[in-house]
Design an enzyme around this catalytic site. Structure first.
Site, mmCIF file in Angstrom:
data_model
loop_
_atom_site.group_PDB
_atom_site.id
_atom_site.type_symbol
_atom_site.label_atom_id
_atom_site.label_comp_id
_atom_site.label_asym_id
_atom_site.label_seq_id
_atom_site.Cartn_x
_atom_site.Cartn_y
_atom_site.Cartn_z
ATOM 1 N N ASP A 1 -4.921 0.702 1.003
ATOM 2 C CA ASP A 1 -5.476 -0.627 0.742
ATOM 3 C C ASP A 1 -6.903 -0.551 0.205
ATOM 4 O OD1 ASP A 1 -3.379 -2.413 1.204
ATOM 5 O OD2 ASP A 1 -3.633 -2.283 3.368
ATOM 6 N N SER B 1 0.832 -1.213 0.000
ATOM 7 C CA SER B 1 0.000 0.000 0.000
ATOM 8 C C SER B 1 0.862 1.257 0.000
ATOM 9 C CB SER B 1 -0.944 0.010 1.209
ATOM 10 O OG SER B 1 -0.219 0.054 2.424
ATOM 11 N N HIS B 2 2.168 1.107 0.287
ATOM 12 C CA HIS B 2 3.054 2.280 0.290
ATOM 13 C C HIS B 2 4.343 2.034 -0.487
ATOM 14 C CE1 HIS B 2 0.089 3.258 3.310
ATOM 15 N NE2 HIS B 2 0.384 4.512 3.045
HETATM 16 P P1 NDP Z 1 -1.561 -3.979 8.620
HETATM 17 O O1 NDP Z 1 -2.905 -4.143 9.208
HETATM 18 O O2 NDP Z 1 -1.238 -4.686 7.353
HETATM 19 O O3 NDP Z 1 -0.449 -4.449 9.670
HETATM 20 C C1 NDP Z 1 -0.375 -3.822 10.913
HETATM 21 C C2 NDP Z 1 0.712 -4.473 11.753
HETATM 22 O O4 NDP Z 1 0.250 -5.751 12.187
HETATM 23 C C3 NDP Z 1 1.998 -4.736 10.996
HETATM 24 O O5 NDP Z 1 3.083 -4.506 11.842
HETATM 25 C C4 NDP Z 1 1.888 -6.198 10.599
HETATM 26 O O6 NDP Z 1 3.141 -6.840 10.442
HETATM 27 C C5 NDP Z 1 1.135 -6.765 11.766
HETATM 28 N N1 NDP Z 1 0.329 -7.916 11.431
HETATM 29 C C6 NDP Z 1 -0.520 -8.060 10.396
HETATM 30 N N2 NDP Z 1 -1.127 -9.255 10.447
HETATM 31 C C7 NDP Z 1 -0.641 -9.878 11.556
HETATM 32 C C8 NDP Z 1 -0.885 -11.148 12.151
HETATM 33 N N3 NDP Z 1 -1.741 -12.007 11.623
HETATM 34 N N4 NDP Z 1 -0.197 -11.458 13.270
HETATM 35 C C9 NDP Z 1 0.677 -10.579 13.820
HETATM 36 N N5 NDP Z 1 0.947 -9.374 13.291
HETATM 37 C C10 NDP Z 1 0.280 -9.031 12.172
HETATM 38 O O7 NDP Z 1 -1.202 -2.424 8.456
HETATM 39 P P2 NDP Z 1 -2.196 -1.239 8.071
HETATM 40 O O8 NDP Z 1 -3.005 -1.692 6.920
HETATM 41 O O9 NDP Z 1 -2.885 -0.761 9.275
HETATM 42 O O10 NDP Z 1 -1.156 -0.133 7.598
HETATM 43 C C11 NDP Z 1 -0.437 -0.336 6.390
HETATM 44 C C12 NDP Z 1 0.576 0.746 6.204
HETATM 45 O O11 NDP Z 1 -0.057 1.975 5.896
HETATM 46 C C13 NDP Z 1 1.468 1.049 7.410
HETATM 47 O O12 NDP Z 1 2.820 0.951 6.980
HETATM 48 C C14 NDP Z 1 1.146 2.480 7.791
HETATM 49 O O13 NDP Z 1 2.245 3.222 8.288
HETATM 50 C C15 NDP Z 1 0.697 3.022 6.451
HETATM 51 N N6 NDP Z 1 -0.112 4.229 6.623
HETATM 52 C C16 NDP Z 1 0.475 5.439 6.390
HETATM 53 C C17 NDP Z 1 -0.243 6.600 6.603
HETATM 54 C C18 NDP Z 1 0.383 7.934 6.438
HETATM 55 O O14 NDP Z 1 -0.261 8.932 6.719
HETATM 56 N N7 NDP Z 1 1.624 8.035 5.994
HETATM 57 C C19 NDP Z 1 -1.649 6.547 7.021
HETATM 58 C C20 NDP Z 1 -2.133 5.217 7.258
HETATM 59 C C21 NDP Z 1 -1.392 4.104 7.056
HETATM 60 P P3 NDP Z 1 3.787 -7.042 8.961
HETATM 61 O O15 NDP Z 1 4.292 -5.690 8.564
HETATM 62 O O16 NDP Z 1 4.871 -8.054 9.151
HETATM 63 O O17 NDP Z 1 2.699 -7.522 8.055
HETATM 64 O O1 PYC Z 2 -2.857 4.600 3.387
HETATM 65 O O2 PYC Z 2 -4.127 5.710 4.785
HETATM 66 C C1 PYC Z 2 -3.162 5.643 4.009
HETATM 67 C C2 PYC Z 2 -2.317 6.847 3.822
HETATM 68 C C3 PYC Z 2 -2.637 8.130 4.094
HETATM 69 C C4 PYC Z 2 -1.546 8.903 3.737
HETATM 70 C C5 PYC Z 2 -0.602 8.065 3.251
HETATM 71 N N1 PYC Z 2 -1.088 6.808 3.325
#
Ligand code: NDP
Ligand code: PYC
Length: 341
Positions: free
Chosen positions: A193, A52-53
């Site tokens: 996502d 997703s990033h």
């Molecule tokens: P996920 O829900 O995919 O994962 C969240 C965390 O849980 C990760 O550390 C992941 O590890 C872990 N995980 C996932 N599944 C399991 C499992 N079954 N058992 C144990 N641990 C697990 O992440 P999100 O979808 O919430 O976020 C995705 C990305 O989006 C992040 O990198 C976040 O920083 C980014 N984001 C950025 C934003 C911004 O403003 N810049 C805003 C919102 C999100 P693993 O990595 O090993 O899968």
């Molecule tokens: O995936 O939610 C997101 C996000 C917001 C800004 C960058 N990534």
């Protein structure tokens, strides 16, 4: 959940992908220094299967730079505020070069004071958060970071969106292991996502978001077109998202997720907000055995049946990419080459 890009077909050496991304970012308005930092960040996300990033975000960087919304040439201004406090004005540029500019100072302060905060404002963060914290843990430090984004999440119990997807990332050393790292949006899904699901024509699980009328929906397009996401875990995720707004915006001097207006910049995608990073030196903590205690915790979790630590999937993907190259689709690679000109 970071959804895999369907049909990953080609493998490219990490250095080649990084160079390609750097060329794109420089061609579209970033200075060489900024492009280098962002290219490494984005190539690392693709390498680790944080799709997703990863390269999925490159068209968004390009359209944002073209819109004039972000300054790809910005030189961050670092202020040494106090024994445990560093402030950076990113000057309308990206957050990662601001972190890079202040990193050495904040590590020095964490080691001398035991703890230090790095407060970044006037910054755009469009990336995964784990690359900002994992390197601290590789140096034996504990790091916690929060960043707020753009209004697209309805606070629990409210009727309209206000919060951003507001991720929290944490990294800690673990003796004999890769650092323990988690990185998660406080929304039920990352916005990225939702976009990937919409592009793939997939439905979402229930409980992720609402449509423009505020009704529950599993259609990602309905969430993106006038609808909104929900916090994860109801009132609990909502409280964490509120905390992120306070720490990343109110405390740093950055914008709350609803406080910027990018409507005059068609193509702008990067939230103009703030970021807080807290760095702790665990060698100064009682016992001085933090990394060993981390290891004990992991072993106990495994002893009760845990088979997957947060961060482990990324480390596995990283290992495969180190051997075989970074996976992406032929279509993605062709698109990147076109953007690089
Ligand atoms: P996920 O829900 O995919 O994962 C969240 C965390 O849980 C990760 O550390 C992941 O590890 C872990 N995980 C996932 N599944 C399991 C499992 N079954 N058992 C144990 N641990 C697990 O992440 P999100 O979808 O919430 O976020 C995705 C990305 O989006 C992040 O990198 C976040 O920083 C980014 N984001 C950025 C934003 C911004 O403003 N810049 C805003 C919102 C999100 P693993 O990595 O090993 O899968
Ligand atoms: O995936 O939610 C997101 C996000 C917001 C800004 C960058 N990534």
């Amino acid at each position: 959940m970071s959804a895999p890009t369907p049909g990953l077909a080609v493998r490219v050496p990490f250095a080649e992908l990084q160079a390609l991304l750097q060329a794109i970012l420089q061609r579209h308005g970033c200075s060489a220094a900024v492009a280098a930092v962002l290219a490494h960040n984005c190539a690392s996300a693709q390498r680790d299967g944080a799709h997703s990033h990863g390269v999925f975000r490159i068209p968004g960087y390009v359209s944002t730079l073209a819109s004039g919304w972000v300054d790809g040439q910005a030189v961050p201004a670092v202020t040494d505020v106090a024994a445990g406090h560093v402030r950076v004005d990113a000057r309308g540029g990206f957050a990662q070069p601001a972190l890079a500019a202040a990193r050495a100072l904040v590590v020095d302060k964490a080691r001398s004071a035991g703890i230090a905060v790095l407060a970044i404002h006037n910054s755009h963060h469009f990336a995964a958060l784990w690359p900002d914290v994992e390197p601290f843990a590789n140096e034996g430090l504990v790091a916690l970071s929060v960043v707020n984004s753009m209004t697209c999440v309805v606070p629990h119990g409210a009727r309209k969106p206000l919060f951003g997807t507001n991720p929290i990332a944490f990294a800690a050393p673990c003796a004999g292991h890769d650092p323990i790292v988690f990185d998660m949006a406080t929304s039920a899904m990352a916005h990225g996502d939702v976009q990937i699901a919409a592009r793939a024509g997939e439905r979402l699980a229930e409980g992720m978001g609402v449509d423009a009328a505020g009704q529950p929906t599993t259609d990602p397009k309905a969430i993106l077109e006038g609808g909104a996401l929900l916090p994860f875990g109801g009132h609990k995720g909502s409280a964490l998202s509120m905390m992120v707004e306070l720490l990343a915006a109110a405390l740093t001097g950055g914008h709350f997720s609803w406080e910027f207006d990018w409507s005059g910049h068609p193509g702008a995608k990067t939230p103009w907000t703030g970021q807080l990073i807290i760095v702790i030196d665990p060698s100064q903590a009682e016992g001085g055995r933090f990394a060993e205690r981390s290891r004990e915790l992991v072993e106990q979790m495994q002893a009760v049946g845990l088979t997957r630590m947060p961060g482990e999937r990324r480390y596995r993907e990283r290992e495969v990419a180190g051997r075989d190259g970074v996976a992406l689709t032929e279509q993605e690679l062709a698109g990147l080459r076109e953007l690089a000109g």
